[in-house]
Structure formats: C-alpha cells, structure tokens
Design an enzyme around this catalytic site. Structure first.
Site, PDB file in Angstrom:
ATOM      1  N   THR A  35      46.799  30.304  26.897  1.00 37.68           N
ATOM      2  CA  THR A  35      47.852  31.312  27.089  1.00 37.68           C
ATOM      3  C   THR A  35      48.917  30.772  28.038  1.00 37.68           C
ATOM      4  O   THR A  35      50.122  30.924  27.780  1.00 37.68           O
ATOM      5  CB  THR A  35      47.245  32.618  27.633  1.00 37.68           C
ATOM      6  OG1 THR A  35      46.010  32.889  26.963  1.00 37.68           O
ATOM      7  CG2 THR A  35      48.191  33.789  27.399  1.00 37.68           C
ATOM      8  N   GLY A  99      38.543  30.701  35.180  1.00 32.79           N
ATOM      9  CA  GLY A  99      37.821  29.451  35.337  1.00 32.79           C
ATOM     10  C   GLY A  99      37.193  28.933  34.065  1.00 32.79           C
ATOM     11  O   GLY A  99      36.498  27.913  34.090  1.00 32.79           O
ATOM     12  N   GLY A 100      37.473  29.614  32.949  1.00 34.80           N
ATOM     13  CA  GLY A 100      36.975  29.113  31.662  1.00 34.80           C
ATOM     14  C   GLY A 100      37.455  27.694  31.390  1.00 34.80           C
ATOM     15  O   GLY A 100      36.784  26.918  30.721  1.00 34.80           O
ATOM     16  N   GLU A 107      43.731  27.397  40.749  1.00 33.32           N
ATOM     17  CA  GLU A 107      44.353  28.662  40.321  1.00 33.32           C
ATOM     18  C   GLU A 107      44.333  29.667  41.477  1.00 33.32           C
ATOM     19  O   GLU A 107      45.314  30.377  41.725  1.00 33.32           O
ATOM     20  CB  GLU A 107      43.604  29.222  39.105  1.00 33.32           C
ATOM     21  CG  GLU A 107      43.846  28.392  37.850  1.00 33.32           C
ATOM     22  CD  GLU A 107      42.961  28.755  36.679  1.00 33.32           C
ATOM     23  OE1 GLU A 107      41.947  29.453  36.869  1.00 33.32           O
ATOM     24  OE2 GLU A 107      43.293  28.334  35.558  1.00 33.32           O
TER      25      GLU A 107
HETATM   26  C1  5RP Z   1      41.394  28.307  33.251  1.00 36.10           C
HETATM   27  C2  5RP Z   1      41.520  29.785  33.203  1.00 36.10           C
HETATM   28  C3  5RP Z   1      42.240  30.376  32.055  1.00 36.10           C
HETATM   29  O1  5RP Z   1      43.267  31.176  32.530  1.00 36.10           O
HETATM   30  C4  5RP Z   1      41.279  31.219  31.262  1.00 36.10           C
HETATM   31  O2  5RP Z   1      40.163  30.415  30.903  1.00 36.10           O
HETATM   32  C5  5RP Z   1      41.932  31.787  30.000  1.00 36.10           C
HETATM   33  O3  5RP Z   1      42.194  30.737  29.106  1.00 36.10           O
HETATM   34  P1  5RP Z   1      42.901  30.998  27.713  1.00 36.10           P
HETATM   35  O4  5RP Z   1      44.304  31.401  28.006  1.00 36.10           O
HETATM   36  O5  5RP Z   1      42.805  29.662  27.010  1.00 36.10           O
HETATM   37  O6  5RP Z   1      42.136  32.072  26.982  1.00 36.10           O
HETATM   38  O7  5RP Z   1      41.082  30.509  34.068  1.00 36.10           O
HETATM   39  O8  5RP Z   1      40.582  27.882  34.316  1.00 36.10           O
END
Ligand code: 5RP
Length: 227
Positions: A35, A99-100, A107
């Site tokens: 995103t 943190g995904g 962050e």
């Molecule tokens: C990375 C994050 C991202 O913001 C979270 O994982 C969402 O990712 P995406 O926009 O690909 O769904 O915290 O550490």
C-alpha cells in the site's frame, strides 16, 4: 473492487490529503509495503514540490530515489509534516498492528517523529479487536529463544519468521493467538522483555487519521483522542 484497487484508492486519497501540507522545505515520512508502494508511486509525480522524504525501510528508500525523491537521514532533520504508511490491522481506536513487512522498528520511529500519522489500509485490515494478524516482534538474534519463552507466558504462540533479517540486522517472531483487549498495556509489556527491539503494536502512538478503502469509497477516520 479488488484489494489492489482499494490500495490504489487509499493511496490516492492520502496524496490528496497531504498535498496541501507539502511545500519546498517539507519532509514527508514514508512507510513500507504494497500500500505504501502505491503511495510512493503517486508521490513521485510531485517530487519537485517538496524537499524530500524519510523512509522506514531500505526498500522504500530505493523506490523513492528511483522516482527522483531525495531521501534523508532522520537525524539530519527536526521536523516531518506527516508519515504515510499501511497496516496489517486497525481497530476503531485507530490502534494498529504493523510489521508484516518486517519494517516495524523504523516505522515506529518515523511515526513517532512525524507531526501526523496517516494510515492507509484496505477494508480487509479493519478489526474490532487486534490480534487476528500475528503480532510481529523484532528481536536481537541471540535473545530469540528467551524472548519466545516470555511471549508464551503472555499467552502468545511465537513463530520464528525464518529467512528474514530486518534492516537493523535482527530477527522477527510472529506471535499468534493473542487476544489484544488492552493494546497499550501489551505494547508496554512486550517492550519490557529484554532482547526485544520493538513490537508491532502501534497503540501508544496510534494513527491520527486512517484512510480506509471500502466498496463504498474511501472513509476518513480521525483519532478523536489524539487530535
Ligand atoms: C510493513 C508494514 C506494512 O505497512 C503492513 O505489512 C501492510 O502491508 P501491505 O500494505 O503490503 O498490506 O507494517 O512492515
């Protein structure tokens, strides 16, 4: 709308939201993930109208630079007008799990330093209670087993994210099975475990604004406690 279309829609809404705040000396914080990447790509078209960005990961920094956006070291700056980033989960208090993408520590630092934290998320990220998404915890490598045992005592089921080393040289434990009814308290408890660098709960510093992509359009949610 597909999830990708929703991500692009919230990225466009975030650009519309921040553009009036950008001026020749403005610095904007930029997050990590798919995103955030949508937002970076849109922001790149306006690279001449602000000073530059601080990135929450090496990957985002490289993407920004490829689009002509100067990337600064946070230590060289004293103000950031906004931070725009995605999330893995968001609750009605605009508390988040992040943190995904393993970038949670940077962050959290960039979010802390920014005047305003704008979270962009498609509707699949919305939950009443945080914890369906396993909570990422960044850990000093030699403390991994010790920290895992402490997380079990807190009711979680930590799983080592194999093959991932963070930009800070650490490892990630993803903690499953947590029912996070008191996010601020749990964020503090996990922070206090020796060997933990950071955890992915953003409750002590929640989002100020969430732009949530739904089938009915992008909803703007404001944090009534923070503002
Ligand atoms: C990375 C994050 C991202 O913001 C979270 O994982 C969402 O990712 P995406 O926009 O690909 O769904 O915290 O550490």
């Amino acid at each position: 709308m597909t999830q990708d279309q929703l991500k692009r829609a919230v990225a466009q809404a975030a650009l519309n939201y921040v553009l009036p705040k950008l001026h020749s000396s403005a610095i904007i914080g930029i997050g990590t993930g798919s995103t955030a990447n949508c937002f970076i790509d849109l922001l790149g078209e306006h690279s001449g109208s602000f000073r530059g960005a601080v990135a929450s990961s090496d990957a985002s920094a490289a993407r920004l630079e490829a689009l002509g956006v100067p990337v600064f070291d946070l230590n060289s700056l004293d103000q950031m007008v906004a931070y725009v980033d995605g999330a893995d989960e968001c609750n009605p208090a605009l508390e988040l799990i992040k943190g995904g993408g393993a970038a949670l520590t940077r962050e959290k630092i960039v979010a802390a330093a920014a005047d305003e934290f704008i979270c962009i998320a498609d509707g699949s990220k919305w939950v009443e209670t945080l914890g369906r998404f396993p909570l990422p915890v960044e850990v000093i490598p030699m403390a991994r087993a010790y920290v895992a045992r402490q997380l079990v005592k807190l009711g979680g089921r930590p799983v080592y994210r194999e093959g991932i080393i963070t930009d800070n040289g650490n490892v990630i434990l993803d903690v499953h099975d947590l029912q996070i009814s008191q996010p601020k308290m749990l964020e503090q408890q996990i922070n206090q475990i020796t060997g933990v660098v950071c955890n992915g709960l953003f409750a002590l510093r929640p989002a100020d604004v969430v732009l949530l992509g739904t089938a009915d359009g992008v909803q703007l949610l404001r944090n009534r406690v923070a503002l």
